[in-house]
Design a protein around this motif. Structure first.
Motif, short mmCIF file in Angstrom:
data_model
loop_
_atom_site.label_atom_id
_atom_site.label_comp_id
_atom_site.label_asym_id
_atom_site.label_seq_id
_atom_site.Cartn_x
_atom_site.Cartn_y
_atom_site.Cartn_z
N TRP A 125 0.84 -1.19 0.00
CA TRP A 125 0.00 0.00 0.00
C TRP A 125 0.88 1.24 0.00
N VAL A 126 0.43 2.30 -0.65
CA VAL A 126 1.11 3.59 -0.60
C VAL A 126 0.08 4.67 -0.30
N SER A 127 0.28 5.36 0.82
CA SER A 127 -0.52 6.54 1.11
C SER A 127 0.17 7.76 0.51
N LEU A 128 -0.58 8.58 -0.20
CA LEU A 128 -0.04 9.75 -0.88
C LEU A 128 -0.86 10.97 -0.51
N ASN B 203 -5.70 13.39 -0.34
CA ASN B 203 -5.10 12.15 0.15
C ASN B 203 -5.58 11.00 -0.72
N ARG B 204 -4.66 10.14 -1.08
CA ARG B 204 -5.01 8.98 -1.89
C ARG B 204 -4.31 7.74 -1.33
N VAL B 205 -4.94 6.58 -1.51
CA VAL B 205 -4.32 5.30 -1.16
C VAL B 205 -4.17 4.51 -2.45
N LEU B 206 -2.94 4.09 -2.73
CA LEU B 206 -2.62 3.48 -4.02
C LEU B 206 -2.09 2.06 -3.85
N VAL B 207 -2.36 1.24 -4.85
CA VAL B 207 -1.74 -0.08 -4.98
C VAL B 207 -1.01 -0.06 -6.32
#
Length: 210
Positions: A122-125, A141-145
């Protein structure tokens, strides 16, 4: 005496966010011992009160957007890729995300990590005026895979919907913050895709967004 003026000015400027234009000027008058900053707009930004994610135990990786984008500022190239390689115990702060272009859109296209780097999970941006800001006061804020080829859409159109776009102001400088965790403020430690990897890379480039 003039040195005292400069120290006071620099201390004052660290507490404010300035938007500069082609007409902006900073004038040092040695005879009158005055410093004049003109034709700028300023907004108070208290970044000192921004809370840090609780499980971060290492200093942040501090970068600038241009230096890790092959010398191109944000919005100037669609043929370069950014690589941010950092540990699960720190976050990355990419400074100087800005553009002077009005009514402008751009996509940050994220990619699966090549075999010469460890893969993230997971990457929080976030995009924020403050470094390391993953709170709700950030611009977005975004949460990326990354293996899913996610995109983050950035816009200077003031009326674009914020659930779709990270809406920034032309001429204002922002930080692009990232962290290896789904929720920066929970009590679950961040991780890479494969354990026990403790350092993993996030890779993205810019593509046009009409």
């Amino acid at each position: 005496m003039m040195l005292d003026y400069i120290v006071v000015l620099m201390t004052f400027m660290t507490d404010l966010n300035y938007d500069f234009s082609d007409e902006s000027s900073l004038v040092f008058n040695l005879q009158s011992e005055q410093v004049v900053l003109s034709n700028v707009t300023q907004t108070s930004v208290d970044c000192a009160t921004v809370p840090s994610p609780p499980l971060i135990s290492q200093p942040p990786l501090r970068l600038t957007y241009t230096e890790i984008n092959d010398g191109f500022p944000f919005g100037e190239s669609t043929s370069t890729n950014v690589v941010a390689n950092f540990t699960i115990n720190q976050h990355v702060e990419i400074a100087d995300l800005f553009t002077d272009q009005v009514n402008f859109r751009r996509k940050l296209q994220f990619y699966p990590t090549p075999s010469n780097y460890n893969s993230p999970f997971w990457v929080s941006l976030s995009i924020s005026e403050c470094p390391g800001d993953f709170t709700e006061t950030a611009v977005c804020n975004r949460v990326l895979v990354p293996v899913q080829f996610p995109q983050v859409r950035v816009s200077t159109y003031p009326d674009d919907p914020t659930d779709t776009y990270c809406v920034i102001e032309p001429g204002k400088s922002y930080y692009l913050n990232m962290l290896h965790d789904q929720d920066p403020f929970d009590e679950v430690a961040g991780r890479c895709a494969f354990q026990p990897d403790s350092t993993c890379a996030v890779i993205f480039g810019e593509i046009s967004d009409q």
